[in-house]
Motif scaffolding. Structure first.
Motif, mmCIF file in Angstrom:
data_model
loop_
_atom_site.group_PDB
_atom_site.id
_atom_site.type_symbol
_atom_site.label_atom_id
_atom_site.label_comp_id
_atom_site.label_asym_id
_atom_site.label_seq_id
_atom_site.Cartn_x
_atom_site.Cartn_y
_atom_site.Cartn_z
ATOM 1 N N GLN A 76 -7.828 0.956 -2.414
ATOM 2 C CA GLN A 76 -8.030 1.410 -3.789
ATOM 3 C C GLN A 76 -6.722 1.842 -4.442
ATOM 4 O O GLN A 76 -6.481 1.559 -5.611
ATOM 5 C CB GLN A 76 -9.045 2.548 -3.825
ATOM 6 C CG GLN A 76 -9.477 2.912 -5.232
ATOM 7 C CD GLN A 76 -10.665 3.847 -5.245
ATOM 8 O OE1 GLN A 76 -11.187 4.235 -4.208
ATOM 9 N NE2 GLN A 76 -11.107 4.206 -6.426
ATOM 10 N N SER A 77 -5.850 2.477 -3.685
ATOM 11 C CA SER A 77 -4.575 2.952 -4.235
ATOM 12 C C SER A 77 -3.631 1.815 -4.604
ATOM 13 O O SER A 77 -2.652 2.029 -5.322
ATOM 14 C CB SER A 77 -3.886 3.881 -3.234
ATOM 15 O OG SER A 77 -3.580 3.171 -2.043
ATOM 16 N N GLN A 78 -3.907 0.587 -4.119
ATOM 17 C CA GLN A 78 -3.020 -0.557 -4.360
ATOM 18 C C GLN A 78 -3.611 -1.572 -5.340
ATOM 19 O O GLN A 78 -2.990 -2.587 -5.627
ATOM 20 C CB GLN A 78 -2.699 -1.246 -3.031
ATOM 21 C CG GLN A 78 -1.999 -0.349 -2.036
ATOM 22 C CD GLN A 78 -0.696 0.193 -2.594
ATOM 23 O OE1 GLN A 78 0.139 -0.554 -3.102
ATOM 24 N NE2 GLN A 78 -0.511 1.512 -2.521
ATOM 25 N N ARG A 79 -4.778 -1.287 -5.852
ATOM 26 C CA ARG A 79 -5.438 -2.231 -6.762
ATOM 27 C C ARG A 79 -4.722 -2.278 -8.110
ATOM 28 O O ARG A 79 -4.089 -1.319 -8.527
ATOM 29 C CB ARG A 79 -6.900 -1.847 -6.943
ATOM 30 C CG ARG A 79 -7.675 -2.032 -5.658
ATOM 31 C CD ARG A 79 -9.108 -1.614 -5.773
ATOM 32 N NE ARG A 79 -9.721 -1.703 -4.434
ATOM 33 C CZ ARG A 79 -10.856 -1.143 -4.111
ATOM 34 N NH1 ARG A 79 -11.554 -0.475 -5.013
ATOM 35 N NH2 ARG A 79 -11.328 -1.259 -2.888
ATOM 36 N N LYS A 120 -2.253 -4.310 -8.838
ATOM 37 C CA LYS A 120 -0.839 -4.673 -8.660
ATOM 38 C C LYS A 120 -0.635 -6.149 -8.379
ATOM 39 O O LYS A 120 0.470 -6.591 -8.113
ATOM 40 C CB LYS A 120 -0.224 -3.845 -7.526
ATOM 41 C CG LYS A 120 -0.257 -2.350 -7.783
ATOM 42 C CD LYS A 120 0.357 -1.587 -6.644
ATOM 43 C CE LYS A 120 0.313 -0.090 -6.925
ATOM 44 N NZ LYS A 120 0.948 0.670 -5.838
#
Length: 78
Positions: A18-21, A23
């Motif tokens: 979720q923290s990398q979505r 991008k």
């Protein structure tokens, strides 16, 4: 990527933290997997839930197009 029953297809998928979505990671991974499937002479397929708009965008950006809809039906055992 391979299915022992549908040997002509490469069923592609991934999960992005979720923290990398947002991008472009999913798009890049799918583009790589599509290219890998094509190199092996396989038909790339991919699916997602109708509510997952981010995945739908990544799938489209990777060059895949919607051709079918899967409907899930659940029955009560009462």
């Amino acid at each position: 990527m391979f299915d022992e029953f549908q040997t002509e297809y490469a069923d592609l998928g991934m999960i992005v933290a979720q923290s990398q979505r947002g991008k472009g990671i999913a798009t890049q991974v799918l583009q790589f997997l599509v290219a890998s499937a094509n190199e092996r002479g396989l038909i790339p397929i991919c699916s997602t839930e109708s509510s997952n708009l981010g995945a739908q965008k990544a799938i489209k950006r990777a060059g895949l197009v919607a051709q079918n809809r899967i409907v899930q039906i659940e029955f009560d055992r009462d």
